[in-house]
Design an enzyme around this catalytic site. Sequence first.
Site, mmCIF file in Angstrom:
data_model
loop_
_atom_site.group_PDB
_atom_site.id
_atom_site.type_symbol
_atom_site.label_atom_id
_atom_site.label_comp_id
_atom_site.label_asym_id
_atom_site.label_seq_id
_atom_site.Cartn_x
_atom_site.Cartn_y
_atom_site.Cartn_z
ATOM 1 N N GLU A 63 0.878 -1.244 -0.104
ATOM 2 C CA GLU A 63 0.008 -0.159 0.070
ATOM 3 C C GLU A 63 0.894 1.221 0.091
ATOM 4 O OE1 GLU A 63 -3.360 0.939 -0.458
ATOM 5 O OE2 GLU A 63 -2.456 2.948 -0.078
ATOM 6 N N ARG A 118 -15.955 4.415 4.912
ATOM 7 C CA ARG A 118 -15.034 3.479 4.266
ATOM 8 C C ARG A 118 -13.803 3.404 5.361
ATOM 9 N NH1 ARG A 118 -12.172 3.250 -0.905
ATOM 10 N NH2 ARG A 118 -9.870 3.300 -0.189
ATOM 11 N N GLN A 125 -27.639 12.788 -2.409
ATOM 12 C CA GLN A 125 -28.233 11.871 -1.666
ATOM 13 C C GLN A 125 -27.694 11.865 -0.243
ATOM 14 O OE1 GLN A 125 -25.996 8.842 -3.854
ATOM 15 N NE2 GLN A 125 -27.673 8.071 -5.137
ATOM 16 N N ASP A 175 -12.037 -1.632 -8.471
ATOM 17 C CA ASP A 175 -12.141 -0.539 -9.345
ATOM 18 C C ASP A 175 -11.068 -0.529 -10.624
ATOM 19 O OD1 ASP A 175 -14.301 0.662 -7.952
ATOM 20 O OD2 ASP A 175 -13.322 2.581 -7.550
HETATM 21 C C1 FAD Z 1 -17.916 9.815 -3.483
HETATM 22 C C2 FAD Z 1 -17.973 8.261 -3.502
HETATM 23 C C3 FAD Z 1 -18.944 7.588 -3.058
HETATM 24 C C4 FAD Z 1 -19.055 6.176 -3.172
HETATM 25 N N1 FAD Z 1 -20.012 5.668 -2.525
HETATM 26 C C5 FAD Z 1 -20.129 4.130 -2.790
HETATM 27 C C6 FAD Z 1 -21.103 3.413 -2.110
HETATM 28 O O1 FAD Z 1 -21.972 4.119 -1.368
HETATM 29 N N2 FAD Z 1 -21.137 2.129 -2.199
HETATM 30 C C7 FAD Z 1 -20.195 1.528 -2.783
HETATM 31 O O2 FAD Z 1 -19.959 0.269 -3.077
HETATM 32 N N3 FAD Z 1 -19.122 2.269 -3.432
HETATM 33 C C8 FAD Z 1 -19.095 3.523 -3.270
HETATM 34 N N4 FAD Z 1 -18.051 4.147 -3.877
HETATM 35 C C9 FAD Z 1 -17.108 3.406 -4.933
HETATM 36 C C10 FAD Z 1 -15.988 2.862 -3.738
HETATM 37 O O3 FAD Z 1 -15.321 3.790 -3.008
HETATM 38 C C11 FAD Z 1 -14.949 2.107 -4.772
HETATM 39 O O4 FAD Z 1 -15.495 1.188 -5.681
HETATM 40 C C12 FAD Z 1 -13.843 1.221 -3.842
HETATM 41 O O5 FAD Z 1 -13.262 2.214 -2.892
HETATM 42 C C13 FAD Z 1 -12.956 0.562 -4.627
HETATM 43 O O6 FAD Z 1 -11.961 -0.333 -4.095
HETATM 44 P P1 FAD Z 1 -10.729 -0.892 -4.434
HETATM 45 O O7 FAD Z 1 -10.227 -1.528 -3.477
HETATM 46 O O8 FAD Z 1 -10.745 -1.598 -5.875
HETATM 47 O O9 FAD Z 1 -10.066 0.415 -4.806
HETATM 48 P P2 FAD Z 1 -9.500 1.793 -4.013
HETATM 49 O O10 FAD Z 1 -10.370 2.119 -2.793
HETATM 50 O O11 FAD Z 1 -9.199 2.870 -4.884
HETATM 51 O O12 FAD Z 1 -8.099 1.276 -3.381
HETATM 52 C C14 FAD Z 1 -6.788 1.105 -3.887
HETATM 53 C C15 FAD Z 1 -5.812 1.240 -2.853
HETATM 54 O O13 FAD Z 1 -4.517 0.971 -3.745
HETATM 55 C C16 FAD Z 1 -3.633 1.849 -3.356
HETATM 56 N N5 FAD Z 1 -2.711 2.033 -4.530
HETATM 57 C C17 FAD Z 1 -2.909 2.563 -5.755
HETATM 58 N N6 FAD Z 1 -1.815 2.520 -6.516
HETATM 59 C C18 FAD Z 1 -0.601 2.052 -5.617
HETATM 60 C C19 FAD Z 1 0.616 1.687 -5.959
HETATM 61 N N7 FAD Z 1 1.257 1.972 -7.182
HETATM 62 N N8 FAD Z 1 1.187 1.116 -5.015
HETATM 63 C C20 FAD Z 1 0.656 0.812 -3.880
HETATM 64 N N9 FAD Z 1 -0.649 0.908 -3.635
HETATM 65 C C21 FAD Z 1 -1.345 1.630 -4.514
HETATM 66 C C22 FAD Z 1 -4.110 3.316 -2.972
HETATM 67 O O14 FAD Z 1 -3.755 3.943 -2.112
HETATM 68 C C23 FAD Z 1 -5.488 2.508 -2.400
HETATM 69 O O15 FAD Z 1 -5.353 2.439 -0.934
HETATM 70 C C24 FAD Z 1 -17.845 5.603 -3.866
HETATM 71 C C25 FAD Z 1 -16.993 6.407 -4.264
HETATM 72 C C26 FAD Z 1 -16.958 7.732 -4.243
HETATM 73 C C27 FAD Z 1 -15.821 8.612 -5.000
#
Ligand code: FAD
Length: 457
Positions: A35, A109, A226, A310
Amino acid sequence: MQDQPFRVIVIGAGPAGLYLARALGAAKIDYVVLERASSAFLERGNHLLIFPHTVRLLHQIGLYDEAKKRSYKLSGKIDMTKSGYVLSDYSMWHLLQERHGYPTLPIQRYDVLEMLYKSIPSREQRIKTGAKAISIKETDQGVEVELEDGTTETGSVVIGADGVHGITKKYIEEAVSKTATESTDTRWLDIPTTSQYCSIYAEGTNTKKIPSGIFYETRDTGRAIQLGADNDMLRVIMYKRLPQQMSGSVSYTAEQMEEFAEALFDMAVAPGVTLGEIWPDFHKHTARLVNQNEGFTKHWHTGRVVITGDASVCTSSVNGLGVNCGLHSAVALANQLQKAVSSLAGNPSTESLREAFARYQHIRGGELQAIYNQAYSSMRQLTWDSWKDWFIDRFLRRWIGSDFLVRKYLNPLICKGQILSYVPFEDVPAPLPWRRTPEASANEDKKSEPLVVGQAQ
Ligand SMILES: Cc1cc2nc3c(=O)[nH]c(=O)nc-3n(C[C@H](O)[C@H](O)[C@H](O)COP(=O)(O)OP(=O)(O)OC[C@H]3O[C@@H](n4cnc5c(N)ncnc54)[C@H](O)[C@@H]3O)c2cc1C
């Protein structure tokens, strides 16, 4: 590296990366999570809706009670126009729980991340923070990830859970573009990530005593709000159409956030209360203005590198499904990896890993294409992007009725939720059956308990 024990390098300790850590641990697969941030849980302010099938995933790894403690009870959903005129009032969350057994949990979150992180055995060794991955190398024998601090991590497989602008999907795009056969695959959507909307997310104090447990949704041309409340706190997400489409990572200043909020001050957030009246009650130090990303990555894997969460598919937050989709993808991937690793005496070959990743994409790809399209339309309907969107949101949706829409789209989606196939557990009883249950049932596990205790595992 084929002679070394099988080891997974997960890039990213977001919700998908941390759930994977639990899933890999349960499969007895060696792993490390990298991370880039200094902690796996830093930012407050952003709220997520965890739907029943995802609460079930938390239940499977023993976090159901903890998740309920960190959440509050949702019952109904009220749709309004900007003047506060109520278009529909529907006990959506209550009915979802009645049908699926699990509630929908609104949760920070921060809390999701902290809860997952603290449940990981040997987390200090397994989760390396301040560890930014900058490049990936892949051979037929294994993988190597170079970190910004000059060190490297070696392993058998890289899983990119590094979010929407991560390096892993860029690596895969480049690698796949060099192989003609894979680049002709037309099964999957191929939508570069862009932003057409931006959002403020914020939490604050419920000084106006907006009724607890209702999810309010206000619509208007080019903007929407919302809001959820419990007795003490308010959580809001505001949406505005951007003047033009953007791509890449964008940061906004506190002044830009204020300007954005002011443009929505006249909108009702609950009957009789406008945003302007409650905006001073929000905690500005944790509020953020961010772009909403939308995109669908066509290529999810090579032979030893794969993406999830994502990094593979991102939708706007309007349907609250992003993190839910990410966790279910992480589970589908963990299931395939566990099968590939456990079915062989030695390490799986690059080809068998490629097949496992292809099966994972096959399982998740179709379902996520439908969710992506639905979320794309919902965002535009909520903000009345065209006369057609306005008509659907303002009239058609009301004529059809919320219950019909929930039964047709949401109930089947929830019933199809993934589950870790190798972790036995007992569901909360529910009238609507789950399509997937762990292959080893909880009863079988109970029967074999004395044997397991007596064996060195
Ligand atoms: C305003 C808002 C509201 C939301 N509301 C909802 C909701 O109500 N319900 C819902 O289901 N979803 C919601 N989402 C979407 C949700 O936040 C994302 O879908 C989710 O966080 C994706 O999770 P992830 O683990 O795939 O990626 P992320 O949460 O983006 O995590 C990626 C991680 O990788 C790390 N990283 C990136 N690059 C590197 C690298 N090169 N080396 C080491 N670490 C790295 C980052 O620091 C981060 O910690 C919302 C999003 C937003 C913006």
